[in-house]
Design an enzyme around this catalytic site. Structure first.
Site, PDB file in Angstrom:
ATOM      1  N   HIS A   1       0.658  -1.505   0.210  1.00 20.46           N
ATOM      2  CA  HIS A   1       0.015   0.151  -0.548  1.00 20.46           C
ATOM      3  C   HIS A   1       1.109   0.718  -0.010  1.00 20.46           C
ATOM      4  O   HIS A   1       2.648   1.160   0.564  1.00 20.46           O
ATOM      5  CB  HIS A   1      -0.664  -0.226   0.998  1.00 20.46           C
ATOM      6  CG  HIS A   1      -1.660   0.635   1.439  1.00 20.46           C
ATOM      7  ND1 HIS A   1      -1.335   2.316   1.613  1.00 20.46           N
ATOM      8  CD2 HIS A   1      -3.317   1.413   1.195  1.00 20.46           C
ATOM      9  CE1 HIS A   1      -3.148   2.646   2.048  1.00 20.46           C
ATOM     10  NE2 HIS A   1      -4.087   2.458   1.483  1.00 20.46           N
TER      11      HIS A   1
ATOM     12  N   ASP B   1       2.598  -4.921   7.789  1.00 22.17           N
ATOM     13  CA  ASP B   1       1.742  -3.622   8.081  1.00 22.17           C
ATOM     14  C   ASP B   1       1.002  -4.685   7.931  1.00 22.17           C
ATOM     15  O   ASP B   1       0.438  -5.411   7.172  1.00 22.17           O
ATOM     16  CB  ASP B   1       1.749  -2.519   6.742  1.00 22.17           C
ATOM     17  CG  ASP B   1       0.645  -2.720   6.287  1.00 22.17           C
ATOM     18  OD1 ASP B   1      -0.572  -2.345   6.941  1.00 22.17           O
ATOM     19  OD2 ASP B   1       0.242  -1.823   5.144  1.00 22.17           O
TER      20      ASP B   1
ATOM     21  N   LYS C   1     -10.402  -2.150  10.243  1.00 26.97           N
ATOM     22  CA  LYS C   1     -10.697  -3.125   9.166  1.00 26.97           C
ATOM     23  C   LYS C   1     -10.974  -4.649  10.389  1.00 26.97           C
ATOM     24  O   LYS C   1     -11.092  -5.926   9.750  1.00 26.97           O
ATOM     25  CB  LYS C   1      -9.037  -3.388   9.290  1.00 26.97           C
ATOM     26  CG  LYS C   1      -8.349  -2.591   8.439  1.00 26.97           C
ATOM     27  CD  LYS C   1      -9.028  -2.130   7.083  1.00 26.97           C
ATOM     28  CE  LYS C   1      -7.562  -0.958   6.780  1.00 26.97           C
ATOM     29  NZ  LYS C   1      -7.837  -0.560   5.071  1.00 26.97           N
TER      30      LYS C   1
ATOM     31  N   CYS D   1      -5.116   2.450  -3.667  1.00 27.62           N
ATOM     32  CA  CYS D   1      -2.866   3.030  -2.802  1.00 27.62           C
ATOM     33  C   CYS D   1      -1.905   1.490  -3.178  1.00 27.62           C
ATOM     34  O   CYS D   1      -1.419   1.660  -1.843  1.00 27.62           O
ATOM     35  CB  CYS D   1      -3.750   3.729  -1.805  1.00 27.62           C
ATOM     36  SG  CYS D   1      -4.857   4.755  -1.468  1.00 27.62           S
TER      37      CYS D   1
END
Length: 404
Positions: free
Chosen positions: A121, A198, A224, A362
């Protein structure tokens, strides 16, 4: 027993209509929906506990502080961090990554090397590019193959005694690929490099154990994981967090302040300047409680079932191509229809009440690799159903008929 119809009753938004059609929400990789239990916890905070934390002697402040720190303990337990002060509450994954990148500005020198993967990302690319501009460090990239998997042979060749930091996502937001982070971490540590993972896309599906992984930094976002937006966490090994300088200056992160010199607070407050998202921090713990009640083994098994079903159904549509066919992936399908722009497909699906994401997600380098402007991305959660997937497939067929 896993009962998806019972679970769906926890999510008020799933009963609404969009454009006169029942909502089919397949944009979970961007933001998951929020159960009533979390909504109630938000209301409860503002109705009964709203006060600033860590600073007040009055009852509301003390109660809010207790709730906030109890949530930190829940997050510590969920990720199996060794100490609660290794959990830094942030505004989200992007904030967490930037905090680490800023700290490494003081630790890197010209000629040092850092490694990123091709599946990242933008939030796990741009901060490191900025770090290289500030320090003179060199950014190297682990390439990907046509299936959307990282090329591990190249990764091991990139590592050297110049490598100071390696960062990759646990799961690709654009393709759903589950990366071999255990191997990545092990090999990085062999050359003395630190590793940041991440976990924004993995934490809704997997329960990471940071001690078992032996990872140096792990980052995630509450939105999330059935939680609110604007809050997330950075896990960092104590030894690394002590090495990094503060990211921001202000209240809370200080021990003593004078016009001659300021000394910093101990962990975790050293990295938590200013009034935080108190409600968000408290409710992050509520969301984790909710997901653990559902059970991550149940979530993984059911979402894999949805992924297999959707993949098989979508493959039957002539002219549809799926991007990201890794052997290990989670419930994300990125696809395009021949000669039809993904935005146009997404617009028609929206008219049918079906929420998908279109564009480069992204993750523009991934789209550049495939030489496409973007994809239609359908991302599934444990509250979705096969009937909703059938609606998606019917909608894609309709889009193809209208746009071909």
């Amino acid at each position: 027993m896993f009962d998806v119809l019972k679970i769906r009753k926890d999510f008020p938004i799933l009963s609404r209509k969009v454009n006169g059609k029942p909502l089919v929400y397949f944009d979970n990789a961007a933001t998951s929906q929020t159960p009533q239990q979390v909504i109630d916890a938000i209301v409860n905070y503002y109705a009964n506990y709203n006060a600033n934390i860590h600073r007040g002697v009055h009852t509301l402040s003390q109660e809010a502080t207790d709730l906030y720190e109890q949530s930190r303990l829940k997050i510590q337990a969920h990720f199996n961090a060794k100490f609660s002060h290794e959990i830094i509450l942030t505004s989200g994954t992007t904030h967490s990554i930037n905090l680490v990148a800023n700290g490494f500005s003081a630790l890197l020198k010209k000629g040092d090397e850092i490694i990123v993967s091709a599946l990242e990302h933008h939030s796990n690319i741009v901060p490191w590019q900025m770090l290289c501009e500030r320090t003179g460090a060199i950014l190297k990239v682990i390439p990907m193959n046509e299936a959307g998997e990282l090329v591990m042979e190249t990764y091991t060749n990139l590592l050297s005694n110049k490598t100071k930091l390696v960062f990759t996502n646990h799961i690709s937001n654009a393709l759903g690929t589950i990366n071999p982070i255990e191997y990545i971490i092990e090999k990085a540590h062999e050359v003395g490099a630190a590793v940041l993972i991440d976990g924004a896309q993995s934490c809704p599906h997997i329960k990471p154990d940071v001690q078992d992984l032996d990872v140096d930094f792990y980052v995630a976002s509450a939105h999330k994981m059935c939680g609110p937006t604007g809050v997330g966490m950075l896990y960092g090994k104590e030894e690394w967090l002590k090495k990094l300088p503060p990211y921001q200056g202000g209240g809370e992160m200080i021990a003593e302040v004078s016009f001659e010199k300021t000394t910093y607070a101990d962990l975790p407050h050293k990295f938590e300047a200013g009034t935080p998202n108190i409600c968000g921090g408290i409710v992050f713990g509520t969301a984790i409680d909710y997901m653990n009640t559902v059970g991550f083994k149940n979530i993984a098994a059911y979402e894999n079932e949805l992924l297999d079903y959707a993949t098989n159904q979508l493959k039957q549509i002539e002219g549809l191509k799926i991007y990201g066919t890794a052997k290990n992936k989670t419930s994300v399908i990125s696809f395009n229809l021949d000669n039809i722009h993904p935005y146009d497909v997404g617009t028609i699906l929206d008219k049918l009440g079906i929420a998908v994401r279109t564009g480069h997600h992204c993750a523009q380098p991934i789209m550049d690799f495939y030489c496409i402007p973007g994809t239609v991305r359908a991302s599934f959660a444990f509250y979705n159903t096969k009937e909703e997937i059938d609606a998606l497939v019917a909608g894609v067929k309709k889009a193809k008929m209208m746009l071909s």
